[in-house]
Design a protein around this motif. Structure first.
Motif, short mmCIF file in Angstrom:
data_model
loop_
_atom_site.label_atom_id
_atom_site.label_comp_id
_atom_site.label_asym_id
_atom_site.label_seq_id
_atom_site.Cartn_x
_atom_site.Cartn_y
_atom_site.Cartn_z
N GLU A 177 -7.20 -12.23 -16.54
CA GLU A 177 -7.63 -12.11 -15.13
C GLU A 177 -8.81 -13.05 -14.88
OE1 GLU A 177 -6.85 -10.66 -12.08
OE2 GLU A 177 -8.70 -11.67 -11.48
N MET B 108 -6.54 -7.84 -4.90
CA MET B 108 -6.84 -7.49 -3.51
C MET B 108 -7.08 -6.00 -3.35
SD MET B 108 -4.31 -9.73 -1.12
CE MET B 108 -2.98 -10.08 -2.25
N SER B 109 -6.60 -5.19 -4.31
CA SER B 109 -6.74 -3.73 -4.22
C SER B 109 -7.98 -3.23 -4.96
CB SER B 109 -5.50 -3.05 -4.80
OG SER B 109 -4.37 -3.37 -4.05
N SER C 219 -9.11 -2.61 5.04
CA SER C 219 -8.59 -1.24 5.04
C SER C 219 -7.44 -1.09 4.05
CB SER C 219 -8.09 -0.91 6.46
OG SER C 219 -7.29 0.24 6.42
N HIS C 220 -7.62 -0.23 3.06
CA HIS C 220 -6.57 0.04 2.08
C HIS C 220 -6.30 1.53 2.00
CE1 HIS C 220 -6.71 -4.06 0.42
NE2 HIS C 220 -5.65 -3.73 -0.29
N ARG C 221 -5.04 1.91 2.08
CA ARG C 221 -4.68 3.32 1.85
C ARG C 221 -3.37 3.33 1.08
NH1 ARG C 221 -6.04 5.49 7.14
NH2 ARG C 221 -6.22 3.72 8.54
N VAL D 175 -6.27 -18.53 -15.97
CA VAL D 175 -5.12 -19.24 -16.55
C VAL D 175 -5.12 -20.66 -15.98
CG1 VAL D 175 -2.60 -19.31 -16.66
CG2 VAL D 175 -3.81 -17.11 -16.78
N ARG E 179 2.83 -9.44 -5.12
CA ARG E 179 2.84 -9.83 -3.70
C ARG E 179 2.82 -11.36 -3.53
NH1 ARG E 179 -0.03 -7.49 1.51
NH2 ARG E 179 -1.28 -9.22 2.21
N ASP F 208 3.70 -7.44 0.82
CA ASP F 208 3.97 -6.09 0.32
C ASP F 208 2.72 -5.24 0.18
OD1 ASP F 208 6.67 -6.19 0.24
OD2 ASP F 208 6.86 -6.43 -1.91
N THR G 152 0.56 -2.05 -1.92
CA THR G 152 0.22 -1.77 -3.31
C THR G 152 1.34 -1.00 -4.02
OG1 THR G 152 -2.09 -1.73 -2.71
CG2 THR G 152 -1.52 -0.65 -4.77
C1 LIG Z 1 -6.65 -6.85 4.25
C2 LIG Z 1 -5.61 -6.19 3.39
C3 LIG Z 1 -5.31 -4.85 3.61
C4 LIG Z 1 -4.34 -4.23 2.82
N1 LIG Z 1 -4.08 -2.90 3.03
C5 LIG Z 1 -3.21 -2.26 2.23
C6 LIG Z 1 -2.98 -0.86 2.40
O1 LIG Z 1 -3.55 -0.21 3.27
N2 LIG Z 1 -2.11 -0.26 1.55
C7 LIG Z 1 -1.45 -0.94 0.57
O2 LIG Z 1 -0.66 -0.33 -0.17
N3 LIG Z 1 -1.66 -2.28 0.38
C8 LIG Z 1 -2.52 -2.94 1.19
N4 LIG Z 1 -2.73 -4.29 1.01
C9 LIG Z 1 -1.92 -5.01 0.03
C10 LIG Z 1 -2.45 -4.91 -1.40
O3 LIG Z 1 -3.77 -5.35 -1.47
C11 LIG Z 1 -1.54 -5.79 -2.26
O4 LIG Z 1 -0.18 -5.44 -2.06
C12 LIG Z 1 -1.78 -5.69 -3.76
O5 LIG Z 1 -3.12 -5.87 -4.13
C13 LIG Z 1 -0.92 -6.75 -4.45
O6 LIG Z 1 -1.05 -6.65 -5.83
P1 LIG Z 1 -0.67 -7.84 -6.79
O7 LIG Z 1 -0.99 -7.40 -8.15
O8 LIG Z 1 0.70 -8.28 -6.48
O9 LIG Z 1 -1.61 -9.07 -6.34
P2 LIG Z 1 -3.19 -9.25 -6.30
O10 LIG Z 1 -3.85 -8.00 -5.90
O11 LIG Z 1 -3.39 -10.46 -5.44
O12 LIG Z 1 -3.58 -9.59 -7.80
C14 LIG Z 1 -3.36 -10.86 -8.37
C15 LIG Z 1 -4.43 -11.12 -9.41
O13 LIG Z 1 -4.21 -12.41 -10.01
C16 LIG Z 1 -5.47 -12.98 -10.27
N5 LIG Z 1 -5.35 -14.45 -10.46
C17 LIG Z 1 -5.07 -15.39 -9.51
N6 LIG Z 1 -5.08 -16.62 -10.07
C18 LIG Z 1 -5.36 -16.45 -11.38
C19 LIG Z 1 -5.49 -17.33 -12.48
N7 LIG Z 1 -5.32 -18.67 -12.37
N8 LIG Z 1 -5.77 -16.81 -13.70
C20 LIG Z 1 -5.92 -15.46 -13.87
N9 LIG Z 1 -5.81 -14.59 -12.86
C21 LIG Z 1 -5.53 -15.06 -11.64
C22 LIG Z 1 -6.29 -12.60 -9.04
O14 LIG Z 1 -7.68 -12.72 -9.30
C23 LIG Z 1 -5.83 -11.17 -8.81
O15 LIG Z 1 -6.66 -10.25 -9.50
C24 LIG Z 1 -3.67 -4.95 1.80
C25 LIG Z 1 -4.00 -6.30 1.58
C26 LIG Z 1 -4.95 -6.91 2.37
C27 LIG Z 1 -5.27 -8.36 2.14
#
Ligand SMILES: Cc1cc2nc3c(=O)[nH]c(=O)nc-3n(C[C@H](O)[C@H](O)[C@H](O)COP(=O)(O)OP(=O)(O)OC[C@H]3O[C@@H](n4cnc5c(N)ncnc54)[C@H](O)[C@@H]3O)c2cc1C
Length: 467
Positions: free
Chosen positions: A33, A41-42, A56-58, A233, A419, A426, A428
């Motif tokens: 990471e 993002m979560s 806002s996250h729920r 990475v 996502r 999508d 969480t």
């Molecule tokens: C404003 C906002 C509100 C939201 N509200 C909600 C909600 O209410 N309810 C809900 O269920 N979801 C919500 N979401 C969506 C939720 O945040 C995402 O769906 C979820 O975090 C996606 O998870 P992920 O693991 O796919 O990606 P991410 O959370 O994006 O995780 C990807 C990870 O990869 C890491 N990374 C990137 N590049 C590199 C690299 N080169 N080397 C190593 N690591 C790297 C990043 O640092 C990050 O930690 C919201 C999102 C936003 C932006």
């Protein structure tokens, strides 16, 4: 070089869930990471002693029962069920959100309601037009509702007029996209207490939304996974026997299979050998919307009784304003102050992205004034900038994504998910489901069962984003 069965790239919900489930199945797992914090993002963090989220996250009640049961086990009583208590700014007035029929009727001007009703009746007689987001919603819900809510909302969130957005965006983002579905939503019965019906309640951990990712990370470590933060990475070289991953500090490791949750275009840039030119071009043309998050510390206790204020209109660049302490019941939240989080969707390098803290605070407070929101007793401001939050489904994106996805799917020993890894707007719980499915598709020899993964990908196409 250290070797693992599975290398997970990125520690957001998708990566952490994949790591946990793969480690539980006896695989040796490492997670890499870039950030010093887990959860992507979560994640949650502290501002002025208050735990806050990235906007806002729920956790939505649509979370599959199996995932919810696991989270309940990991978080125990910390995972609270709360009644939603938001407000939506519509036509210069406030109405409760999620929407409720009677309240909407009382809040909105009668002429506007009559026009929306007339449009909706006409819409039921029209054929749906899926040539763009604007066409789909105009034909589905009528012009009045489109102009009032969905047109300004699209411009704010994705930076484009609805005519330049693919109809896919309407399908995954607007679940009540016909008069019948909208009516069903407006008229659904309101149940009392925390057992309110679908859409009226949500789940949220006592110590911020990030507690979910932190608990999964701990479970992954307990199951034997190794998690390395502040490890970016910088290159991935997959071949038929496995994958070599290089990190920015000059380190490298090998694994039988990599599960990448990095943004898909970034994966294309980091892959070795470099992909053919057309892949690079498709990757460069896929766009993400950025977001500036402005955290405003309010002096003197809670600022409002609401969890979130939704602001689709053009009068302010803020799309939503949340008050994290109102998402939970926690004795840890201080009584003498509260923190608001304003979400400002933008593009990297535009005036909002470049604005200083004070300028952003003024922009947000000006938005509060025009929206008739309570005055803020501002004690401090903190700002976070997220470069990639919303995939932009502009017209033509689907062909570019198909090219890129076909290339990524052909890579041996590497699977893209999450996502940003699947370019999907999508939630969480969807990201967690992807992590589970990826871990379950990895066999005892560390190789991916492509048929099982293809079936899972098919399931992911049914995901509908919850607000
Ligand atoms: C404003 C906002 C509100 C939201 N509200 C909600 C909600 O209410 N309810 C809900 O269920 N979801 C919500 N979401 C969506 C939720 O945040 C995402 O769906 C979820 O975090 C996606 O998870 P992920 O693991 O796919 O990606 P991410 O959370 O994006 O995780 C990807 C990870 O990869 C890491 N990374 C990137 N590049 C590199 C690299 N080169 N080397 C190593 N690591 C790297 C990043 O640092 C990050 O930690 C919201 C999102 C936003 C932006």
């Amino acid at each position: 070089m250290t070797s693992y069965d599975v290398a997970v790239l990125g520690a957001g919900p998708a990566g952490l869930a994949a790591a946990w489930r793969a480690a539980r199945r006896g695989r040796s797992v490492v997670v890499l990471e870039r950030s010093e914090r887990l959860g992507g993002m979560s994640a949650s963090f502290d501002v002025a002693g208050v735990r806050v989220d990235h906007g806002s996250h729920r956790l939505h009640p649509a979370t599959p029962p199996r995932l919810l049961a696991d989270l309940r086990e990991l978080l125990g009583a910390d995972l609270q069920t709360r009644r939603r208590h938001g407000r939506l700014r519509l036509a210069g007035t406030w109405t409760g959100f999620p929407l409720r029929g009677g309240e909407v009727v009382r809040a909105l001007p009668p002429a506007l309601l009559a026009a929306a009703g007339r449009d909706a009746v006409i819409a039921t007689l029209r054929r749906r037009d899926d040539s763009s987001y604007a066409a789909a919603l105009r034909s589905g819900l009528g012009d009045t509702l489109y102009e009032l809510v969905y047109a300004p909302y699209a411009e704010k969130l994705w930076g484009l007029p609805g005519e330049r957005i693919d109809a896919h965006q309407a399908r995954v983002r607007v679940s009540a996209d016909t008069p019948a579905k909208l009516a069903a939503r407006l008229l659904r019965p309101r149940r009392s207490g925390s057992r309110g019906g679908q859409g009226q309640v949500f789940h949220y951990p006592r110590r911020g939304f990030g507690e979910i990712a932190e608990a999964i990370a701990q479970a992954a470590v307990d199951a034997g996974a190794s998690i390395r933060t502040t490890t970016e990475v910088s290159a991935v070289a997959p071949d038929s026997s496995g994958v070599t991953v290089e990190t920015a500090g000059g380190g490298s490791l090998s694994a039988r299979h990599a599960l990448s949750t990095l943004p898909l275009p970034l994966l294309a840039r980091l892959s070795r050998p470099c992909p053919p030119a057309d892949i690079g071009e498709s990757a460069a043309a896929l766009r993400f919307r950025a977001m500036v998050l402005v955290y405003l510390v309010h002096e003197g206790g809670r600022w409002s009784p609401y969890d979130a204020h939704y602001l689709p209109g053009r009068e302010t660049p803020v799309s939503r304003l949340s008050e994290p302490a109102n998402y939970r019941s926690s004795v840890d939240d201080p009584a003498d102050r509260s923190v608001l989080c304003a979400e400002l969707p933008c593009a990297i390098g535009d005036p909002v992205w470049r604005a200083g803290d004070q300028e952003l605070a003024e922009l947000v407070t000006a938005g509060l004034a025009v929206s008739e929101l309570p005055r803020l007793r501002l004690r401090a401001v903190e700002v976070r900038r997220l470069p990639r939050v919303y995939p932009v489904f502009d017209t033509g994106y689907a062909a570019r994504l198909d090219v890129l996805d076909a290339w990524a799917s052909s890579l041996p020993s590497l699977t893209s998910l999450g996502r940003l890894g699947l370019f999907a707007h999508d939630n969480t719980h969807h990201a967690l489901a992807m992590g589970y499915a990826a871990a379950e598709a990895i066999g005892p020899d560390g190789a991916l069962d492509r048929v099982a993964w293809a079936r899972a990908r098919q399931r992911f196409t049914t995901h509908v984003v919850e607000d």
